[in-house]
Design a protein around this motif. Structure first.
Motif, mmCIF file in Angstrom:
data_model
loop_
_atom_site.group_PDB
_atom_site.id
_atom_site.type_symbol
_atom_site.label_atom_id
_atom_site.label_comp_id
_atom_site.label_asym_id
_atom_site.label_seq_id
_atom_site.Cartn_x
_atom_site.Cartn_y
_atom_site.Cartn_z
ATOM 1 N N PHE A 107 0.837 -1.197 0.000
ATOM 2 C CA PHE A 107 0.000 0.000 0.000
ATOM 3 C C PHE A 107 0.883 1.262 0.000
ATOM 4 O O PHE A 107 0.632 2.217 -0.739
ATOM 5 C CB PHE A 107 -0.918 -0.034 1.226
ATOM 6 N N ALA A 108 1.941 1.208 0.821
ATOM 7 C CA ALA A 108 2.850 2.358 0.901
ATOM 8 C C ALA A 108 3.533 2.587 -0.449
ATOM 9 O O ALA A 108 3.665 3.727 -0.905
ATOM 10 C CB ALA A 108 3.882 2.115 1.997
ATOM 11 N N ILE A 109 3.943 1.489 -1.103
ATOM 12 C CA ILE A 109 4.645 1.622 -2.391
ATOM 13 C C ILE A 109 3.688 2.154 -3.469
ATOM 14 O O ILE A 109 4.026 3.085 -4.203
ATOM 15 C CB ILE A 109 5.246 0.250 -2.819
ATOM 16 N N ILE A 110 2.477 1.566 -3.489
ATOM 17 C CA ILE A 110 1.511 1.976 -4.529
ATOM 18 C C ILE A 110 1.100 3.444 -4.361
ATOM 19 O O ILE A 110 1.026 4.197 -5.332
ATOM 20 C CB ILE A 110 0.247 1.065 -4.493
ATOM 21 N N SER A 111 0.843 3.808 -3.104
ATOM 22 C CA SER A 111 0.328 5.168 -2.886
ATOM 23 C C SER A 111 1.443 6.231 -2.829
ATOM 24 O O SER A 111 1.166 7.390 -2.558
ATOM 25 C CB SER A 111 -0.501 5.207 -1.601
ATOM 26 N N LYS A 112 2.676 5.796 -3.100
ATOM 27 C CA LYS A 112 3.836 6.703 -3.033
ATOM 28 C C LYS A 112 3.598 7.989 -3.840
ATOM 29 O O LYS A 112 3.895 9.089 -3.372
ATOM 30 C CB LYS A 112 5.044 5.957 -3.581
ATOM 31 N N HIS A 113 3.028 7.835 -5.043
ATOM 32 C CA HIS A 113 2.869 9.003 -5.916
ATOM 33 C C HIS A 113 1.660 9.856 -5.548
ATOM 34 O O HIS A 113 1.543 10.988 -5.978
ATOM 35 C CB HIS A 113 2.760 8.547 -7.370
ATOM 36 N N HIS A 114 0.776 9.276 -4.787
ATOM 37 C CA HIS A 114 -0.424 10.038 -4.406
ATOM 38 C C HIS A 114 -0.269 10.702 -3.036
ATOM 39 O O HIS A 114 -1.085 11.515 -2.645
ATOM 40 C CB HIS A 114 -1.651 9.107 -4.341
ATOM 41 N N GLY B 167 -12.792 6.885 13.547
ATOM 42 C CA GLY B 167 -13.206 8.203 13.053
ATOM 43 C C GLY B 167 -12.013 9.144 12.969
ATOM 44 O O GLY B 167 -11.904 9.941 12.032
ATOM 45 N N PHE B 168 -11.099 9.026 13.929
ATOM 46 C CA PHE B 168 -9.911 9.886 13.926
ATOM 47 C C PHE B 168 -9.005 9.556 12.734
ATOM 48 O O PHE B 168 -8.364 10.447 12.174
ATOM 49 C CB PHE B 168 -9.146 9.736 15.247
ATOM 50 N N VAL B 169 -8.982 8.269 12.364
ATOM 51 C CA VAL B 169 -8.219 7.892 11.160
ATOM 52 C C VAL B 169 -8.800 8.653 9.959
ATOM 53 O O VAL B 169 -8.059 9.156 9.111
ATOM 54 C CB VAL B 169 -8.279 6.353 10.922
ATOM 55 N N GLY B 170 -10.142 8.745 9.924
ATOM 56 C CA GLY B 170 -10.806 9.504 8.857
ATOM 57 C C GLY B 170 -10.338 10.953 8.853
ATOM 58 O O GLY B 170 -10.082 11.529 7.785
ATOM 59 N N ILE B 171 -10.198 11.549 10.035
ATOM 60 C CA ILE B 171 -9.761 12.955 10.120
ATOM 61 C C ILE B 171 -8.312 13.083 9.623
ATOM 62 O O ILE B 171 -7.963 14.013 8.892
ATOM 63 C CB ILE B 171 -9.898 13.480 11.565
ATOM 64 N N ILE B 172 -7.484 12.108 10.007
ATOM 65 C CA ILE B 172 -6.079 12.152 9.579
ATOM 66 C C ILE B 172 -6.007 12.051 8.040
ATOM 67 O O ILE B 172 -5.249 12.782 7.391
ATOM 68 C CB ILE B 172 -5.265 11.023 10.249
ATOM 69 N N LEU B 173 -6.831 11.168 7.471
ATOM 70 C CA LEU B 173 -6.818 11.029 6.009
ATOM 71 C C LEU B 173 -7.364 12.291 5.330
ATOM 72 O O LEU B 173 -6.910 12.670 4.250
ATOM 73 C CB LEU B 173 -7.620 9.798 5.583
ATOM 74 N N LEU B 199 -9.316 11.110 -3.616
ATOM 75 C CA LEU B 199 -9.107 9.705 -3.232
ATOM 76 C C LEU B 199 -8.982 9.571 -1.715
ATOM 77 O O LEU B 199 -9.694 8.797 -1.075
ATOM 78 C CB LEU B 199 -7.846 9.156 -3.912
ATOM 79 N N TRP B 200 -8.106 10.406 -1.116
ATOM 80 C CA TRP B 200 -7.895 10.337 0.338
ATOM 81 C C TRP B 200 -9.112 10.826 1.099
ATOM 82 O O TRP B 200 -9.430 10.338 2.179
ATOM 83 C CB TRP B 200 -6.650 11.138 0.757
ATOM 84 N N MET B 201 -9.773 11.802 0.486
ATOM 85 C CA MET B 201 -10.964 12.362 1.145
ATOM 86 C C MET B 201 -12.059 11.283 1.241
ATOM 87 O O MET B 201 -12.683 11.107 2.284
ATOM 88 C CB MET B 201 -11.478 13.534 0.316
ATOM 89 N N ASN B 202 -12.252 10.556 0.142
ATOM 90 C CA ASN B 202 -13.277 9.498 0.130
ATOM 91 C C ASN B 202 -12.892 8.345 1.045
ATOM 92 O O ASN B 202 -13.733 7.806 1.757
ATOM 93 C CB ASN B 202 -13.481 8.971 -1.290
ATOM 94 N N LEU B 259 -17.435 16.571 0.900
ATOM 95 C CA LEU B 259 -17.552 15.693 -0.269
ATOM 96 C C LEU B 259 -18.554 16.270 -1.265
ATOM 97 O O LEU B 259 -18.320 16.263 -2.470
ATOM 98 C CB LEU B 259 -18.015 14.294 0.148
ATOM 99 N N ASN B 260 -19.661 16.791 -0.748
ATOM 100 C CA ASN B 260 -20.673 17.376 -1.629
ATOM 101 C C ASN B 260 -20.123 18.589 -2.364
ATOM 102 O O ASN B 260 -20.365 18.756 -3.554
ATOM 103 C CB ASN B 260 -21.901 17.795 -0.814
ATOM 104 N N LEU B 261 -19.362 19.420 -1.630
ATOM 105 C CA LEU B 261 -18.789 20.609 -2.264
ATOM 106 C C LEU B 261 -17.814 20.214 -3.373
ATOM 107 O O LEU B 261 -17.804 20.814 -4.443
ATOM 108 C CB LEU B 261 -18.052 21.460 -1.219
ATOM 109 N N ALA B 262 -17.023 19.171 -3.083
ATOM 110 C CA ALA B 262 -16.022 18.733 -4.063
ATOM 111 C C ALA B 262 -16.646 17.860 -5.160
ATOM 112 O O ALA B 262 -15.938 17.371 -6.030
ATOM 113 C CB ALA B 262 -14.911 17.967 -3.351
ATOM 114 N N ASP B 263 -17.956 17.704 -5.081
ATOM 115 C CA ASP B 263 -18.700 16.920 -6.068
ATOM 116 C C ASP B 263 -18.179 15.476 -6.194
ATOM 117 O O ASP B 263 -18.028 14.941 -7.294
ATOM 118 C CB ASP B 263 -18.620 17.628 -7.428
ATOM 119 N N CYS B 264 -17.859 14.885 -5.053
ATOM 120 C CA CYS B 264 -17.398 13.487 -5.094
ATOM 121 C C CYS B 264 -18.103 12.691 -3.976
ATOM 122 O O CYS B 264 -17.485 11.881 -3.300
ATOM 123 C CB CYS B 264 -15.881 13.413 -4.957
ATOM 124 N N ALA B 265 -19.394 12.982 -3.813
ATOM 125 C CA ALA B 265 -20.106 12.371 -2.678
ATOM 126 C C ALA B 265 -20.819 11.073 -3.045
ATOM 127 O O ALA B 265 -21.580 10.551 -2.233
ATOM 128 C CB ALA B 265 -21.101 13.375 -2.101
#
Lengths: 216, 481
Positions: A107-114, B167-173, B199-202, B259-265
Motif C-alpha cells: 500500500f505504501a509503495i503503490i500510494s507513493k505518488h499520491h 473516526g480519527f483515522v478519517g480525520i487524519i486522512l 481519493l484520500w478524502m473518500n 464531499l458534496n462541495l467537491a462533487d465526489c459524494a
C-alpha cells in the motif's frame, strides 16, 4: 532512520500477534512508546517547542510509562498472566498479521505518488498496525487483551498522524491525549468490576444482555 | 454574545454540586442549567438570524452556523424536558444526596461534552468532545450498578472508543487530502475543498462514517446501542437517543458536506444508503424477538437513524426530509424513553410480558405510551409522517423501486412489531395479582408526565402546521450538508 524505526515498530506488532503472555505485551507497549518518540523526532525538524514538549510527554511519559504500568497493575491484581484460549491458534494469528503487514508495505509503495509526504513507509505500517490491532481485539478472549489491543490501535493511529507530517494544533493534541488517558482508566476500572461481578475476565462471560431474554 | 458562556455554566455547576452535595440543590441546579441553556440557545439563534455579533473567547474554536444552531436548539429543548422529568425521577426512586449529586454531575458533564461537539468549529476538536461524550455518559449508563449495566457500560465504552478512534483515522486522512493547504477548521475546509485529493478524502470518509457511525447508532456498527439504552436510567436513555445520536451524526454531516462541495459524494451517498437500509433491516429482524421494552425503543432508534441516513443519501429533498425526521424523532424518542421510565418505576420490570393494563393502572402513562407510539410510527398527525412521505416520494422520483418496496415493507413490519407490544402493555388483561393493585395506588409526581405531554403537543402541532420559521431554518441548515 524513520524507516528503520517504523520497521521495528511493525516487529513489535508481529511479536504481540504471536505471543499469548501478557507480560511481553506490556514490554512491547513500552517499546512502542519509545519508538514513537524517536520517530516523531526524526519526522519533525521544525516543530513548535511547546508541541515538542507535549508530544515528548505523550510518548515517553504516557505511552511508555503510565499506561503500561497501569495495565500491569491490573494484570497483577487479576492474576491473569496469559491469554489461554484465543479464537484461533497464535501461529495463524502471526501469519495473518504478517500478511496484513505485507499489504501495508505494498500500500505504501503503490500510494507513493499520491501521498504528499516524503516517506510513505510509516504511513503503510501505521495502516497495517490499525488493522492488526482490530484483528488482535477480535481474536483474543480476555478483556485485558482487548484493552491492550485498543492501546496498540491508538499507537498505530498516533504513528499515522505522525506519518502525514501535518502538525495538529496543541488544543487538539491535548484533547486526544486526555481522551485516551481517561478511556484507558475507565476501561481499567471496568475490568476490576467485571472481574468481581462475573468471576473472571473472559469476554465469553459477558452474556447477560440478549435480545431474546432478559430477566430484569 | 459570547458562545463559550453556554459551555462554562455546566462546568461551574458541577463544581458547586460537588461542594454542596444536596439533593434539592442538585435538582434546582440542573433545572437552572436547562433554563439557561434554552434561553441562551434561543438568544444565539436570534442573534444569528439577525446577523448580530457573536463573539468567541477561544478564537475560532467555537462558532455558530446554520447547521449547528439547529442541533443546539434540539439539545436545549430535549435537555429541558429531561431535567424537569429528572426532578420527579430522582424523587420516585429515592435517590440519596450523594447519588443524586453524582447523577446531576454526570448529566451536566454529558451536556457539556455534547455542547462542545455541536459548537466546535474544528473537526478534530469536535472529535475530542465526541469522545468526551462516551466517557461522561459511561458513568450514567453504569448508574444502577447492576451486572447488566456493567456489561452494557463495558460494551458501550469499548465499542464506541474503537469506533471513535477509527473516526480519527478519517480525520487524519482528510488532513492528508488537504496537502497542507487547509487547517481543520470547517470554514477552511469548506473554502479550500477544490485543492483536496478526492481519493484520500473518500477513503477518509469510509473510516469516518464507520467510526462515528458507531456512535450515531447506524447498523452494522450499532451493537452497543440496545444494551446501553436499555440499561441506563430512563432520563439518560432519553438524552442518549434524543441527542447523542444526532450529535454524532452532525460530525458525519460536516465531513459529508466537504464531499458534496467537491462533487465526489457518490460513495458517501452509497454508504449512507447501505447503512440506512441495514439499520431498518436489523430492527425489523429483532423487533419480534425482543422481550425488553426499553430495548425495543433502542432498536426503534436504530431504525430512525436508518431512515435519516436514507434521506441523506437521496440528496436535496431527502436531506430536508432527513432533518425534519431528525428534529422530531429526538422529541418523540426522548418522550418515549421518559414514559418507559414511568413504567419501570411503577411495574419494577423491563419485561414486556410483565406489563399490562397500563391504561387502568396509570392512565396518563398509558395514554403517553400509546400517543408516543403513534407519533414514532409516523401515523398522521405525526410530523414523522411528513419526513417519511417525502423520502418515499424522493425514492419514487429517483426510480429506486426496490429500495422503496423494501423501505415500506420493513417499516410496516417494525410498526406491527412495536404496535403489538405497545397495545398489549397498555390494554392487555391484567393478571389477578395484588401487585397490580399496589401499582395502581403508587402515584408518580406530575413532573414525570408534563414534559412528555408538552413534547407530544409540539409534535402534534408541527404535524398539522410546520411553522415557516422552522421550514426556513431547516432549508438553511440543509444547504450546509
Amino acid at each position: 532512520m524513520e524507516n528503520t524505526l517504523s520497521l521495528l515498530f511493525s516487529f513489535t506488532m508481529l511479536y504481540m500477534a504471536s505471543s499469548g503472555r501478557l507480560r511481553p505485551y506490556i514490554n512491547m507497549l513500552v517499546i512502542q512508546g519509545v519508538l514513537l518518540f524517536l520517530i516523531f523526532n526524526e519526522l519533525f525538524d521544525h516543530i513548535n517547542i511547546i508541541n515538542y514538549c507535549f508530544l515528548a510527554f505523550e510518548t515517553i511519559v504516557i505511552k511508555a510509562i503510565v499506561i503500561p504500568l497501569f495495565i500491569w497493575k491490573i494484570i497483577k491484581k487479576s492474576e491473569t498472566y496469559i491469554d489461554t484460549q484465543p479464537s484461533i491458534p497464535r501461529f495463524y494469528s502471526l501469519i495473518a498479521s504478517t500478511i496484513i503487514l505485507f499489504f501495508g508495505f505494498i500500500f505504501a509503495i503503490i500510494s507513493k505518488h499520491h501521498l504528499p509526504v516524503d516517506n510513505p513507509l510509516p504511513f503503510g505500517i501505521s495502516m497495517s498496525t490499525i488493522i492488526i490491532s482490530l484483528l488482535f481485539i477480535t481474536l483474543r478472549k480476555k478483556i485485558l487483551t482487548a484493552i491492550i489491543g485498543y492501546i496498540m490501535m491508538e499507537n498505530g493511529i498516533f504513528l499515522l498522524s505522525l506519518s502525514i507530517e501535518n502538525e495538529m494544533p496543541m488544543i487538539v493534541n491535548m484533547g486526544v491525549l486526555l481522551d485516551l488517558f481517561i478511556a484507558v482508566f475507565i476501561l481499567g476500572f471496568l475490568v476490576k468490576r467485571i472481574n468481581r461481578s462475573f468471576n473472571g475476565d473472559s469476554l465469553d462471560k459477558l452474556i447477560e444482555l440478549k435480545d431474546t431474554e432478559n430477566d430484569n | 454574545m459570547i458562545i463559550e458562556l453556554i459551555l462554562f455554566l455546566p462546568l461551574i455547576s458541577c463544581v458547586a454540586l460537588i461542594i454542596f452535595k444536596k439533593i434539592t440543590f442538585s435538582r434546582i441546579l440542573v433545572l437552572v442549567n436547562a433554563f439557561a441553556l434554552l434561553f441562551y440557545s434561543l438568544s444565539l439563534y436570534l442573534a444569528f438570524i439577525n446577523n448580530s455579533k457573536i463573539t468567541s473567547l477561544l478564537g475560532q474554536y467555537f462558532k455558530i452556523d446554520a447547521l449547528n444552531i439547529l442541533f443546539l436548539l434540539i439539545l436545549s429543548i430535549v435537555f429541558m424536558a429531561v431535567s424537569i422529568y429528572s426532578c420527579g425521577y430522582v424523587k420516585s426512586i429515592n435517590m440519596h444526596n450523594k447519588k443524586a449529586t453524582y447523577y446531576s454531575v454526570g448529566l451536566l458533564l454529558f451536556i457539556f461534552t455534547m455542547l462542545g461537539t455541536v459548537l466546535s468549529s474544528n473537526i478534530a476538536l469536535s472529535w475530542v468532545f465526541l469522545e468526551g461524550t462516551t466517557l461522561t455518559s459511561a458513568y450514567l449508563i453504569y448508574f444502577e450498578k447492576t451486572k447488566q449495566s456493567l456489561e452494557a457500560t463495558w460494551k458501550y465504552v469499548f465499542i464506541c472508543s474503537i469506533g471513535i478512534s477509527l473516526g480519527f483515522v478519517g480525520i487524519i486522512l482528510l488532513a492528508l487530502s488537504t496537502h497542507n493547504s487547509s487547517s481543520m477548521f470547517f470554514i477552511d475546509l469548506y473554502s479550500h475543498y477544490s485543492n483536496f485529493n478526492t481519493l484520500w478524502m473518500n477513503l477518509g470518509f469510509v473510516f469516518f462514517i464507520i467510526g462515528i457511525g458507531t456512535k450515531a447508532g447506524l447498523a452494522p456498527v450499532h451493537s452497543w446501542l440496545p444494551d446501553a439504552h436499555s440499561e441506563a436510567p430512563s432520563p439518560v436513555s432519553a438524552l442518549l437517543s434524543g441527542m447523542l445520536l444526532n450529535t454524532a451524526l452532525l460530525l458525519v454531516l460536516r465531513y459529508y458536506h466537504i464531499l458534496n462541495l467537491a462533487d465526489c459524494a457518490s460513495y458517501g451517498r452509497l454508504l449512507f444508503l447501505i447503512m440506512g437500509i441495514l439499520s431498518i433491516f436489523v430492527t425489523a429482524v429483532y423487533v419480534f424477538t425482543i422481550k425488553n421494552y426499553k430495548r425495543m425503543l433502542a432498536y426503534s432508534s436504530v431504525e430512525n437513524m436508518g431512515i435519516i441516513s436514507i434521506g441523506l443519501a437521496l440528496g436535496k429533498t431527502g436531506v430536508y426530509a432527513a432533518l425534519i425526521h431528525l428534529i422530531f424523532h429526538s422529541f418523540a424518542k426522548s418522550s418515549f424513553f421518559m414514559t418507559s421510565g414511568n413504567i419501570y418505576v411503577k411495574f419494577k420490570t423491563k419485561r414486556i410480558d410483565k406489563v399490562s393494563d397500563m391504561i387502568t393502572c396509570d392512565p396518563p402513562t398509558g395514554w403517553l405510551w400509546i400517543l408516543t407510539f403513534i407519533v414514532i410510527s409516523g401515523i398522521p398527525p405525526s410530523p414523522l409522517f411528513i419526513s417519511e412521505f417525502l423520502i418515499i416520494k424522493e425514492l419514487l422520483a429517483d426510480k429506486h423501486y426496490i429500495i422503496l418496496v423494501l423501505f415500506i415493507l420493513l417499516l410496516t413490519i417494525i410498526m406491527y412489531g412495536i404496535a403489538r407490544c405497545v397495545i398489549n402493555m397498555t390494554f392487555g388483561k391484567r393478571p389477578n395479582s395484588d401487585h397490580f393493585d399496589y401499582i395502581e395506588q403508587t402515584k408518580l409526581p406530575w413532573t414525570m408526565y408534563a414534559p412528555q405531554f408538552v413534547l407530544l403537543a409540539i409534535l402534534a402541532f408541527s404535524g398539522i402546521y410546520l411553522c415557516p420559521f422552522l421550514i426556513e431554518m431547516i432549508k438553511t441548515a440543509a444547504q450546509l450538508i
